[in-house]
Scaffold this motif. Structure first.
Motif, mmCIF file in Angstrom:
data_model
loop_
_atom_site.group_PDB
_atom_site.id
_atom_site.type_symbol
_atom_site.label_atom_id
_atom_site.label_comp_id
_atom_site.label_asym_id
_atom_site.label_seq_id
_atom_site.Cartn_x
_atom_site.Cartn_y
_atom_site.Cartn_z
ATOM 1 N N SER A 105 0.832 -1.194 0.000
ATOM 2 C CA SER A 105 0.000 0.000 0.000
ATOM 3 C C SER A 105 0.874 1.255 0.000
ATOM 4 C CB SER A 105 -0.950 0.004 1.202
ATOM 5 O OG SER A 105 -0.236 -0.158 2.409
ATOM 6 N N CYS A 106 0.331 2.332 -0.532
ATOM 7 C CA CYS A 106 1.103 3.568 -0.712
ATOM 8 C C CYS A 106 0.550 4.677 0.177
ATOM 9 C CB CYS A 106 1.065 4.004 -2.168
ATOM 10 S SG CYS A 106 1.845 2.831 -3.305
ATOM 11 N N PHE A 107 1.450 5.494 0.683
ATOM 12 C CA PHE A 107 1.080 6.594 1.571
ATOM 13 C C PHE A 107 1.843 7.854 1.184
ATOM 14 C CE2 PHE A 107 0.323 2.726 3.880
ATOM 15 C CZ PHE A 107 -0.873 2.937 4.545
ATOM 16 N N LEU A 145 -3.324 6.299 -3.928
ATOM 17 C CA LEU A 145 -3.267 5.248 -4.931
ATOM 18 C C LEU A 145 -1.821 4.877 -5.238
ATOM 19 C CD1 LEU A 145 -6.125 6.702 -5.576
ATOM 20 C CD2 LEU A 145 -5.873 5.607 -7.808
ATOM 21 N N CYS A 146 -1.591 3.598 -5.464
ATOM 22 C CA CYS A 146 -0.312 3.142 -6.005
ATOM 23 C C CYS A 146 -0.422 3.163 -7.527
ATOM 24 C CB CYS A 146 0.016 1.719 -5.545
ATOM 25 S SG CYS A 146 0.330 1.562 -3.781
ATOM 26 N N ASN A 147 0.566 3.733 -8.181
ATOM 27 C CA ASN A 147 0.539 3.852 -9.630
ATOM 28 C C ASN A 147 1.831 3.304 -10.213
ATOM 29 O OD1 ASN A 147 0.200 4.530 -12.290
ATOM 30 N ND2 ASN A 147 0.049 6.733 -11.963
ATOM 31 N N TYR A 148 1.724 2.230 -10.961
ATOM 32 C CA TYR A 148 2.900 1.629 -11.598
ATOM 33 C C TYR A 148 2.907 1.864 -13.110
ATOM 34 C CZ TYR A 148 3.849 -0.655 -7.172
ATOM 35 O OH TYR A 148 4.143 -0.894 -5.843
ATOM 36 N N VAL A 179 2.780 -11.590 -4.654
ATOM 37 C CA VAL A 179 2.090 -10.633 -5.508
ATOM 38 C C VAL A 179 2.886 -9.324 -5.538
ATOM 39 C CG1 VAL A 179 -0.049 -9.386 -5.915
ATOM 40 C CG2 VAL A 179 -0.122 -11.676 -4.931
ATOM 41 N N LEU A 180 3.151 -8.846 -6.761
ATOM 42 C CA LEU A 180 3.961 -7.639 -6.953
ATOM 43 C C LEU A 180 3.189 -6.588 -7.758
ATOM 44 C CD1 LEU A 180 7.281 -9.390 -8.061
ATOM 45 C CD2 LEU A 180 6.760 -8.525 -5.767
ATOM 46 N N TYR A 181 3.548 -5.338 -7.535
ATOM 47 C CA TYR A 181 3.062 -4.199 -8.342
ATOM 48 C C TYR A 181 1.547 -4.045 -8.289
ATOM 49 C CZ TYR A 181 7.684 -5.334 -10.207
ATOM 50 O OH TYR A 181 9.009 -5.666 -10.341
ATOM 51 N N GLN A 182 0.999 -4.116 -7.102
ATOM 52 C CA GLN A 182 -0.450 -3.961 -6.945
ATOM 53 C C GLN A 182 -0.815 -2.489 -6.979
ATOM 54 O OE1 GLN A 182 -2.080 -5.711 -3.389
ATOM 55 N NE2 GLN A 182 -4.028 -4.631 -3.602
ATOM 56 N N GLY A 183 -1.600 -2.100 -7.974
ATOM 57 C CA GLY A 183 -1.998 -0.711 -8.120
ATOM 58 C C GLY A 183 -3.246 -0.378 -7.334
ATOM 59 N N GLY A 184 -3.728 0.831 -7.523
ATOM 60 C CA GLY A 184 -4.953 1.271 -6.878
ATOM 61 C C GLY A 184 -4.784 1.520 -5.394
ATOM 62 N N GLN A 185 -5.903 1.512 -4.703
ATOM 63 C CA GLN A 185 -5.927 1.743 -3.255
ATOM 64 C C GLN A 185 -6.824 0.678 -2.639
ATOM 65 O OE1 GLN A 185 -6.390 5.885 -2.153
ATOM 66 N NE2 GLN A 185 -7.480 5.309 -0.290
ATOM 67 N N THR A 186 -6.360 -0.559 -2.751
ATOM 68 C CA THR A 186 -7.128 -1.708 -2.300
ATOM 69 C C THR A 186 -6.207 -2.673 -1.568
ATOM 70 O OG1 THR A 186 -6.698 -2.956 -4.324
ATOM 71 C CG2 THR A 186 -8.651 -1.552 -4.311
ATOM 72 N N GLU A 187 -6.788 -3.741 -1.053
ATOM 73 C CA GLU A 187 -6.015 -4.814 -0.445
ATOM 74 C C GLU A 187 -6.491 -6.140 -0.994
ATOM 75 O OE1 GLU A 187 -7.061 -3.938 3.514
ATOM 76 O OE2 GLU A 187 -5.995 -2.031 3.466
ATOM 77 N N ILE A 188 -5.554 -7.009 -1.329
ATOM 78 C CA ILE A 188 -5.908 -8.366 -1.746
ATOM 79 C C ILE A 188 -6.171 -9.190 -0.496
ATOM 80 C CG2 ILE A 188 -5.073 -10.466 -2.858
ATOM 81 C CD1 ILE A 188 -3.450 -8.720 -4.749
ATOM 82 N N VAL A 189 -7.386 -9.722 -0.402
ATOM 83 C CA VAL A 189 -7.760 -10.477 0.797
ATOM 84 C C VAL A 189 -8.047 -11.941 0.487
ATOM 85 C CG1 VAL A 189 -8.599 -8.464 2.053
ATOM 86 C CG2 VAL A 189 -10.164 -9.733 0.568
#
Length: 264
Positions: free
Chosen positions: A75-77, A140-143, A166-176
């Motif tokens: 996640s990005c901050f 948001l994470c932006n790759y 899992v690498l390079y996850q964009g957006g502002q979400t979490e994989i659950v």
């Protein structure tokens, strides 16, 4: 029915966590830094040396409420220090790669990220402080054109045990949640989070593999489907495979009134 029950459990967890987390709100804390980024790259998310290439090495360790048992990995901050003489208004953007056990600071940053909060030519001055007051919010994470990717971990063992990162996850979400199936099969196998960004299963299907992800999106969860064949039948440990899809969703949270808060 079993799959639906699992999915509903995920949604319940998401709703509970979103009611308390409110990542998009502006938070106030102090941050410190590690002198070397390698301390963060070898952290609890399991990214290893790959993390050094994330956001130009602007890495962060976050407290448990941000780490979220590994769901917060990647996640990005946006973080900016409150010393307006020393620091820029924009601050810097960091990616979470480790767990911070220090309850006096929400983040410990890489020195590069710590210096990036400062005005031009003042990087060494902010380093001398060691600890600064900041405000931060999730962004948001932006790759750019980089898709979501899956790395097969070295601990994987054919034919049954498969561990992925899992690498390079964009957006502002979490994989659950992650499911895996043989291409053209409807028999999906759920994977479990081993630690950080690493997921595994001891019942890996044979042949080429497809994946689907449950992510936080809107006020609920949603499925994200990767391309038809992500990992070939002759997959190799240590290889990184393009998922053919990227996540751009923004998870909504009932954070009123901070949803309307302007960060000036």
């Amino acid at each position: 029915m079993q799959k639906m029950a699992i999915f509903l459990c995920f949604l319940f967890f998401l709703l509970i966590s979103s009611a308390t987390a409110c990542d998009r709100c502006v938070h106030h804390t102090k941050v410190a830094y590690f002198s070397t980024a390698s301390a963060l790259s070898s952290g609890a998310c399991g990214y290893g040396s790959l993390a050094l290439g994330f956001h130009g090495g602007h890495l962060a360790a976050g407290v448990p409420s941000l780490f979220k048992d590994g769901a917060g990995c990647g996640s990005c901050f946006q973080i900016r220090c409150k010393n307006t003489t020393l620091c820029t208004r924009a601050g810097t953007t960091v990616i979470l790669t480790d767990l911070n056990h220090n309850n006096q600071t929400d983040f410990v940053l890489s020195s590069r990220a710590f210096m990036a909060m400062a005005n031009k030519g003042m990087g060494q001055q902010i380093l001398k402080l060691g600890l600064v007051d900041v405000e931060y919010k999730r962004v948001l994470c932006n790759y750019n054109k980089q898709n979501l990717a899956i790395r097969v971990e070295e601990m994987s063992k054919k034919p049954n045990y498969l561990a992925i990162k899992v690498l390079y996850q964009g957006g502002q979400t979490e994989i659950v949640g992650i499911d895996v199936a043989q291409v053209d099969s409807s028999r999906w196998t759920y994977m479990t989070r081993n630690y950080g960004a690493v997921w595994d299963t001891s019942n890996a299907p044979s042949g080429p593999l497809q994946f689907r992800f449950i992510v936080t999106g809107g006020y609920d969860g949603k499925w994200i489907w990767a391309k038809k064949k992500v990992i070939p039948a002759d997959w190799k440990a240590g290889e990184v495979y393009d998922a053919g899809v990227q996540i751009s969703d923004i998870a909504q949270e009932p954070c009123y009134p901070c949803d309307d808060e302007n960060w000036r």
